[in-house]
Design an enzyme around this catalytic site. Structure first.
Site, short mmCIF file in Angstrom:
data_model
loop_
_atom_site.label_atom_id
_atom_site.label_comp_id
_atom_site.label_asym_id
_atom_site.label_seq_id
_atom_site.Cartn_x
_atom_site.Cartn_y
_atom_site.Cartn_z
N PRO A 86 -48.82 -51.58 -7.47
CA PRO A 86 -48.13 -52.80 -7.92
C PRO A 86 -47.05 -52.54 -8.97
O PRO A 86 -46.14 -53.34 -9.13
CB PRO A 86 -49.26 -53.65 -8.50
CG PRO A 86 -50.51 -53.11 -7.93
CD PRO A 86 -50.27 -51.65 -7.69
N GLU A 113 -59.44 -49.17 -9.73
CA GLU A 113 -58.45 -49.63 -10.73
C GLU A 113 -57.21 -48.76 -10.72
O GLU A 113 -56.33 -48.91 -11.57
CB GLU A 113 -59.09 -49.66 -12.13
CG GLU A 113 -60.29 -50.59 -12.24
CD GLU A 113 -59.98 -51.97 -11.63
OE1 GLU A 113 -60.70 -52.39 -10.70
OE2 GLU A 113 -58.98 -52.58 -12.05
N ARG A 151 -39.72 -48.15 12.26
CA ARG A 151 -38.87 -48.91 13.20
C ARG A 151 -37.39 -48.63 12.98
O ARG A 151 -36.56 -48.98 13.82
CB ARG A 151 -39.13 -50.42 13.08
CG ARG A 151 -38.76 -51.04 11.76
CD ARG A 151 -39.21 -52.49 11.68
NE ARG A 151 -38.47 -53.36 12.57
CZ ARG A 151 -37.26 -53.85 12.31
NH1 ARG A 151 -36.66 -53.51 11.17
NH2 ARG A 151 -36.64 -54.65 13.17
N ASP A 165 -31.15 -57.41 11.76
CA ASP A 165 -32.33 -57.90 11.04
C ASP A 165 -31.94 -58.81 9.87
O ASP A 165 -30.87 -58.65 9.29
CB ASP A 165 -33.03 -56.71 10.34
CG ASP A 165 -34.01 -56.00 11.23
OD1 ASP A 165 -34.46 -54.93 10.83
OD2 ASP A 165 -34.27 -56.51 12.33
C1 4FV Z 1 -50.37 -52.53 -4.11
C2 4FV Z 1 -49.30 -53.44 -4.03
C3 4FV Z 1 -51.72 -52.82 -4.61
C4 4FV Z 1 -53.91 -51.87 -6.83
C5 4FV Z 1 -55.22 -51.33 -7.22
C6 4FV Z 1 -54.79 -50.78 -4.94
C7 4FV Z 1 -53.90 -51.91 -5.34
C8 4FV Z 1 -55.79 -50.64 -6.03
N1 4FV Z 1 -49.93 -51.35 -3.66
N2 4FV Z 1 -48.24 -52.77 -3.50
N3 4FV Z 1 -49.28 -54.74 -4.37
N4 4FV Z 1 -52.54 -51.75 -4.79
O1 4FV Z 1 -52.06 -53.98 -4.88
O2 4FV Z 1 -48.64 -51.53 -3.29
O3 4FV Z 1 -55.91 -49.29 -6.37
#
Ligand code: 4FV
Length: 239
Positions: A86, A113, A151, A165
């Site tokens: 994230p 986590e 793609r 697109d």
């Molecule tokens: C995520 C996202 C995501 C966070 C903790 C996996 C999680 C756990 N990855 N974009 N949004 N990952 O939420 O890419 O480890």
């Protein structure tokens, strides 16, 4: 294009990677995806891959040693290591097109986590997020990235298809219609049945501008607009 994936849940990739367009791209060898089980690099007889966070707190953290054992061999053969997280840069059409130009990607799927910071700092080249929400794992984001990138690999789909697109043009895509000409009293716009290709193109451009103006006006700043586009936008914003 070669893609390697490091994950604790390899089974999550089985069905998506043998289905439809992506499945055919792998069959035709246009893209290869190798999925590696992080558990295989686990420590001790319990093959542990995670532990409690130093300093306390909820949840578990992925240990650096199993990650290094899984990722080092991929770095050694030149893979660009991408962590799905994230905190990463947002996945956009522009980033997907950039990554589609990379010969070898290694995608790392977080769980719990997240990763020990030393693994993130020493083993990862780029971090990519698919959106501002937290998932239970990085596997679905990795599948989203694989789909968005694969793609774009030449031969996977008709170039004309991804060149028109949404976002490739910088605008949202225009409305699409197919048979029947009349559905529950709703007709297909006559211009689309006219055979006038220039008229059709102008109608589609105006409808893309209209939809973008209504739903994603933020995109208009970066979009490459002609004087004709600006004239149509003025007309639409006055309408
Ligand atoms: C995520 C996202 C995501 C966070 C903790 C996996 C999680 C756990 N990855 N974009 N949004 N990952 O939420 O890419 O480890």
């Amino acid at each position: 294009m070669r893609i390697d994936v490091v994950t604790l849940f390899p089974e999550l990739f089985e069905v998506p990677l043998r289905t439809s367009i992506i499945g055919r791209a792998l069959e035709r060898g246009l893209v290869s995806v190798d999925v590696h089980d992080l558990r295989a690099h686990g420590l001790g007889r319990h093959r542990s891959v995670d532990d409690y966070p130093y300093g306390g707190g909820a949840g578990m953290i992925l240990r650096p040693e199993p990650l290094a054992a899984a990722i080092d061999p991929l770095r050694e053969v030149g893979a660009l290591v991408v962590l799905l997280d994230p905190a990463g840069e947002r996945l956009t059409d522009r980033l997907a097109r950039e990554l589609a130009g990379v010969a070898h990607l290694a995608l790392v799927c977080g769980r719990y986590e997240g990763l020990d910071e030393r693994a993130r700092g020493s083993l990862v080249d780029r971090e990519v997020s698919i959106g501002d929400y937290v998932l239970t794992g990085g596997e679905l984001p990795a599948l989203v990235l694989i789909d968005a990138v694969a793609r774009l690999v030449p031969g996977v789909i008709e170039a004309e298809s991804h060149e028109s697109d949404s976002f490739a043009t910088g605008l949202l895509e225009h409305p699409q219609y197919t048979r029947p000409e009349s559905f529950r009293g709703m007709e297909v716009p006559a211009v689309l049945l006219s055979g006038h290709h220039a008229e059709v193109a102008r109608w589609r451009r105006r409808e893309s501008l209209r939809r973008t103006l209504l739903r994603r006006p933020d995109l208009l700043q970066a979009a490459d607009l002609s004087d004709e586009d600006r004239r149509m936008l003025d007309e639409l914003s006055r309408a």
